[in-house]
Design a protein around this motif. Structure first.
Motif: not given
Length: 267
Positions: A93-94, A96-98, A100-101, A254
């Protein structure tokens, strides 16, 4: 009011990460007629025979930290440990979020734990389950580093040569991630920037690397199971029922959170 003091005599064997040594130790404890056997299976399979011997001897077994792959769950009274699949999912998930753009492919090297070990199997499964929804995430290489720093370094050195465009490493534990840092630096790249790293464990050395910006994210896997294990053993010896599956409480870190947690880190 203080809880009553609980006394127990602990017998301990170091199996040197070898299943045959663990089986030998368990059989020794069966012969000695101990009250409870607790152990962390180095691999998932191959335990039915010795666990049946313990059961036939009337000695309850508690699995700690790692599970066994058996169709007969009556061979142990409880499993205390982490949800390794969930740990892999948190790491995924990290990622995917990291990213995402980002639209370009994210080429990932996976440093696997010991082949056949529950954490290695489950962490890989959880991670893959989360990133599979987006085809830009590509695991271009996946190889065991045997949960060691030396293994992580050696495997990363080899895999970076064959995959020079990899930009992310997912290591199944901190030690392999720390080895990967050495390999990345030896290759003339900057860990945490040129190649990002996500690991699992949250031991002090890993947390320091996270605080220093060389690791980007860590999923905690707490080894502090002693108190919960004593609680389970006390109930088992007293003839009380215990839950079949008991989870440890864990979080994620983090860079900023690692820096804040380091001064009081217990392991």
């Amino acid at each position: 009011m203080r809880s009553p003091r609980r006394e127990c005599r602990l017998k301990f064997s170091d199996a040197q990460q070898k299943q045959e040594n663990q089986i030998k130790a368990i059989r020794s404890y069966i012969t000695q007629g101990v009250d409870v056997i607790a152990f962390s299976p180095v691999v998932e399979t191959g335990w039915d025979a010795v666990l049946k011997e313990a059961k036939d001897a009337g000695i309850p077994v508690v699995l700690t930290d790692r599970a066994v792959d058996s169709k007969d769950d009556s061979l142990y009274v409880s499993f205390l440990g982490s949800d390794f699949v969930k740990e892999g999912q948190k790491a995924g998930q990290w990622v995917v979020d990291e990213y995402k753009d980002q639209t370009d492919p994210v080429k990932i090297i996976q440093l696997e734990g010991t082949t056949g070990a529950a954490p290695a199997i489950d962490r890989a499964e959880g991670f893959a389950d989360v990133i599979k929804a987006d085809p830009k995430f590509q695991i271009v290489a996946s190889q065991t580093g045997d949960f060691t720093r030396a293994g992580g370094k050696q495997v990363t050195e080899a895999l970076l040569k064959s995959n020079p465009d990899a930009t992310l490493i997912f290591a199944h534990n901190d030690d392999m991630g720390l080895g990967a840092i050495e390999a990345i630096e030896a290759a003339g790249k900057v860990p945490g920037k040129d190649i990002k790293i996500v690991t699992i464990d949250a031991v002090k050395d890993g947390m320091q690397a996270l605080s220093d910006g060389k690791i980007n994210f860590i999923v905690e896997c707490s080894p502090l199971l002693g108190k919960q294990l004593v609680d389970i053993v006390t109930k088992v010896v007293a003839g009380e029922s215990v839950e079949k599956r008991i989870l440890t409480e864990e979080t994620t870190f983090t860079r900023e959170q690692a820096t804040a947690a380091l001064p009081t880190r217990q392991y």
